[in-house]
Design a protein around this motif. Structure first.
Motif, mmCIF file in Angstrom:
data_model
loop_
_atom_site.group_PDB
_atom_site.id
_atom_site.type_symbol
_atom_site.label_atom_id
_atom_site.label_comp_id
_atom_site.label_asym_id
_atom_site.label_seq_id
_atom_site.Cartn_x
_atom_site.Cartn_y
_atom_site.Cartn_z
ATOM 1 N N MET A 203 0.823 -1.188 0.000
ATOM 2 C CA MET A 203 0.000 0.000 0.000
ATOM 3 C C MET A 203 0.868 1.253 0.000
ATOM 4 O O MET A 203 0.598 2.194 0.693
ATOM 5 N N CYS A 204 1.904 1.253 -0.793
ATOM 6 C CA CYS A 204 2.766 2.411 -0.938
ATOM 7 C C CYS A 204 2.154 3.350 -1.980
ATOM 8 O O CYS A 204 1.375 2.935 -2.827
ATOM 9 N N PHE A 205 2.512 4.608 -1.924
ATOM 10 C CA PHE A 205 1.852 5.631 -2.735
ATOM 11 C C PHE A 205 2.752 6.097 -3.873
ATOM 12 O O PHE A 205 3.940 6.335 -3.698
ATOM 13 N N TYR A 206 2.142 6.200 -5.058
ATOM 14 C CA TYR A 206 2.842 6.590 -6.272
ATOM 15 C C TYR A 206 2.057 7.691 -6.980
ATOM 16 O O TYR A 206 0.846 7.824 -6.798
ATOM 17 N N GLU A 207 2.770 8.452 -7.823
ATOM 18 C CA GLU A 207 2.089 9.405 -8.684
ATOM 19 C C GLU A 207 1.391 8.639 -9.807
ATOM 20 O O GLU A 207 1.782 7.527 -10.143
ATOM 21 N N GLN A 208 0.364 9.253 -10.363
ATOM 22 C CA GLN A 208 -0.345 8.661 -11.487
ATOM 23 C C GLN A 208 -0.480 9.724 -12.570
ATOM 24 O O GLN A 208 -0.802 10.879 -12.273
ATOM 25 N N PHE A 209 -0.209 9.344 -13.820
ATOM 26 C CA PHE A 209 -0.348 10.257 -14.942
ATOM 27 C C PHE A 209 -1.539 9.816 -15.778
ATOM 28 O O PHE A 209 -1.617 8.664 -16.203
ATOM 29 N N LEU A 210 -2.472 10.738 -16.027
ATOM 30 C CA LEU A 210 -3.690 10.459 -16.777
ATOM 31 C C LEU A 210 -3.585 11.120 -18.140
ATOM 32 O O LEU A 210 -3.439 12.340 -18.240
ATOM 33 N N TYR A 211 -3.616 10.304 -19.188
ATOM 34 C CA TYR A 211 -3.503 10.819 -20.550
ATOM 35 C C TYR A 211 -4.821 11.409 -21.019
ATOM 36 O O TYR A 211 -5.880 11.176 -20.431
ATOM 37 N N GLN A 212 -4.766 12.126 -22.126
ATOM 38 C CA GLN A 212 -5.934 12.747 -22.734
ATOM 39 C C GLN A 212 -6.975 11.703 -23.132
ATOM 40 O O GLN A 212 -8.167 11.947 -23.064
ATOM 41 N N GLY B 170 3.598 6.768 -11.962
ATOM 42 C CA GLY B 170 4.712 7.698 -11.938
ATOM 43 C C GLY B 170 5.717 7.305 -10.871
ATOM 44 O O GLY B 170 5.885 6.130 -10.543
ATOM 45 N N ASN B 171 6.360 8.286 -10.296
ATOM 46 C CA ASN B 171 7.401 8.068 -9.299
ATOM 47 C C ASN B 171 6.828 7.668 -7.946
ATOM 48 O O ASN B 171 5.704 8.037 -7.593
ATOM 49 N N PHE B 172 7.622 6.945 -7.191
ATOM 50 C CA PHE B 172 7.268 6.578 -5.816
ATOM 51 C C PHE B 172 7.234 7.847 -4.977
ATOM 52 O O PHE B 172 8.085 8.714 -5.102
ATOM 53 N N ARG B 173 6.253 7.968 -4.060
ATOM 54 C CA ARG B 173 6.131 9.169 -3.254
ATOM 55 C C ARG B 173 6.171 8.924 -1.746
ATOM 56 O O ARG B 173 6.741 9.702 -1.017
ATOM 57 N N GLN B 174 5.545 7.862 -1.260
ATOM 58 C CA GLN B 174 5.443 7.717 0.186
ATOM 59 C C GLN B 174 5.306 6.244 0.569
ATOM 60 O O GLN B 174 4.611 5.483 -0.089
ATOM 61 N N HIS B 175 6.000 5.856 1.653
ATOM 62 C CA HIS B 175 5.877 4.501 2.191
ATOM 63 C C HIS B 175 4.571 4.354 2.958
ATOM 64 O O HIS B 175 4.026 5.320 3.489
ATOM 65 N N CYS B 176 4.108 3.143 3.053
ATOM 66 C CA CYS B 176 2.940 2.858 3.874
ATOM 67 C C CYS B 176 3.414 2.352 5.236
ATOM 68 O O CYS B 176 4.602 2.164 5.473
ATOM 69 N N GLN B 177 2.475 2.071 6.094
ATOM 70 C CA GLN B 177 2.802 1.603 7.433
ATOM 71 C C GLN B 177 3.233 0.137 7.445
ATOM 72 O O GLN B 177 3.880 -0.317 8.374
ATOM 73 N N ALA B 178 2.893 -0.615 6.410
ATOM 74 C CA ALA B 178 3.190 -2.050 6.390
ATOM 75 C C ALA B 178 4.671 -2.331 6.131
ATOM 76 O O ALA B 178 5.166 -3.387 6.487
ATOM 77 N N GLU B 179 5.385 -1.404 5.507
ATOM 78 C CA GLU B 179 6.781 -1.633 5.153
ATOM 79 C C GLU B 179 7.686 -0.825 6.068
ATOM 80 O O GLU B 179 7.581 0.382 6.144
#
Length: 114
Positions: free
Chosen positions: A1-10, A17-26
């Motif tokens: 449950m780690c957090f990543y950027e998401q890119f939405l195309y037209q 996208g890039n990794f942004r934040q760790h979750c509590q499980a890791e």
């Protein structure tokens, strides 16, 4: 449950996208748990790679159709070119169909995110 950027195309397709934040499980530094959640979504004003490929093949198909229509006026002179153009048109239609099916499968598998 780690957090990543998401890119939405037209075209409503998306990519991670890039990794942004760790979750509590890791708890290990530099490792991720394997699950991905969206941290933030960024809209892109461009088409995805599959849409670009589809557009290019449709342009090639339109050129072959124009050539075929031009050559059909003189069938004795351009008989080999006419046959080749028909074969190219048929193969491009198959390739376009496969790319559209691949795009539909991707949308169904991951769900269109908006």
């Amino acid at each position: 449950m780690c957090f990543y950027e998401q890119f939405l195309y037209q075209c409503s397709d998306w990519k991670w996208g890039n990794f942004r934040q760790h979750c509590q499980a890791e708890y290990r530094t530099g490792e991720t748990c394997g699950s991905k959640f969206v941290f933030q979504t960024f809209g892109l004003q461009e088409k995805c790679k599959l849409c670009l490929k589809i557009d290019a093949k449709e342009r090639r198909k339109a050129k072959h159709i124009d050539d075929y229509n031009r050559w059909r006026r003189e069938p004795r002179r351009y008989s080999a070119s006419i046959e080749k153009a028909l074969g190219d048109i048929k193969s491009l239609e198959n390739e376009i169909g496969q790319l559209k099916a691949e795009k539909a499968d991707r949308s169904r598998a991951f769900g269109a995110r908006r």
